[in-house]
Motif scaffolding. Structure first.
Motif, PDB file in Angstrom:
ATOM      1  N   THR A   3       0.835  -1.226  -0.046  1.00 54.59           N
ATOM      2  CA  THR A   3      -0.114   0.069   0.001  1.00 54.59           C
ATOM      3  C   THR A   3       0.736   1.090  -0.175  1.00 54.59           C
ATOM      4  N   VAL A   6       2.051   1.866  -3.664  1.00 54.37           N
ATOM      5  CA  VAL A   6       1.023   2.284  -4.406  1.00 54.37           C
ATOM      6  C   VAL A   6       0.596   3.658  -4.216  1.00 54.37           C
ATOM      7  N   LEU A   7       0.427   4.082  -2.976  1.00 47.40           N
ATOM      8  CA  LEU A   7       0.158   5.431  -2.594  1.00 47.40           C
ATOM      9  C   LEU A   7       1.093   6.432  -3.218  1.00 47.40           C
ATOM     10  N   HIS A  25      -6.993   4.551  -6.309  1.00 47.41           N
ATOM     11  CA  HIS A  25      -6.426   3.444  -5.749  1.00 47.41           C
ATOM     12  C   HIS A  25      -7.461   2.263  -6.360  1.00 47.41           C
TER      13      HIS A  25
END
Length: 178
Positions: A3, A6-7, A25
């Motif tokens: 995560t 991805v951020l 997302h």
């Protein structure tokens, strides 16, 4: 899935606030488990603590203040390092499907295990049909198609394994009763 990375990738295009990150997302990774808002904000706090993002200001769009974040040079470096690292294949099988099949073979009679395997194969086949329809639907985005292809490949592997297991159970059953 990572995560934080991805951020960081979503912030690489420009500053965003948590709500936009969550929405982006869920849109860009349509087959992944949706992020909870709490997870987004907790991850942003850790990324800020680690010097990978920084707040650039606050917005108010008819609701509470929303802090906007941007990626730092260190964040870009961390993202590039993560992207250049090859993922190792998983060393262990960690799937509910695998565990259920093994347990069914251990505790159930062969006919019950076969029934479970056949029912599971049917469910996988139906999901394959759904995914194929999704990726060929009018308006399917590249994200939709790539996600569907990924899921289809995994389902196909599961189906081949289910069939091989059914064949093994049938062979074993014949040997025992011969």
């Amino acid at each position: 899935m990572s995560t934080p990375h991805v951020l960081l990738a979503l912030l690489a295009d420009g500053p965003r606030h948590g709500y936009d990150l969550k929405r982006a997302h869920d849109e860009r990774l349509p087959r992944a488990r949706p992020l909870a808002f709490g997870q987004v904000y907790a991850t942003l706090a850790r990324l800020q603590r680690d010097g990978l993002v920084f707040p650039t200001g606050q917005e108010r769009e008819g609701g509470p203040d929303r802090t906007t974040y941007a990626i730092t040079p260190e964040g870009r470096t961390g993202l590039e390092e993560w992207l250049s690292t090859v993922e190792r294949p998983m060393p262990y099988v960690g799937s509910a499907l695998f565990a259920k099949v093994v347990v069914a073979l251990l505790v159930a009679d062969p006919d019950r295990a076969r029934s479970y395997l056949i029912a599971q194969r049917r469910a996988h086949t139906e999901r394959l049909r759904e995914l194929t329809a999704d990726k060929t639907a009018p308006g399917a985005t590249l994200d939709d198609i790539v996600a569907a292809d990924f899921a289809i490949a995994h389902l196909d592997a599961d189906l081949r394994w289910l069939q091989a297991t059914l064949d093994r159970v049938a062979d074993w059953h014949r040997e025992v009763h011969a």
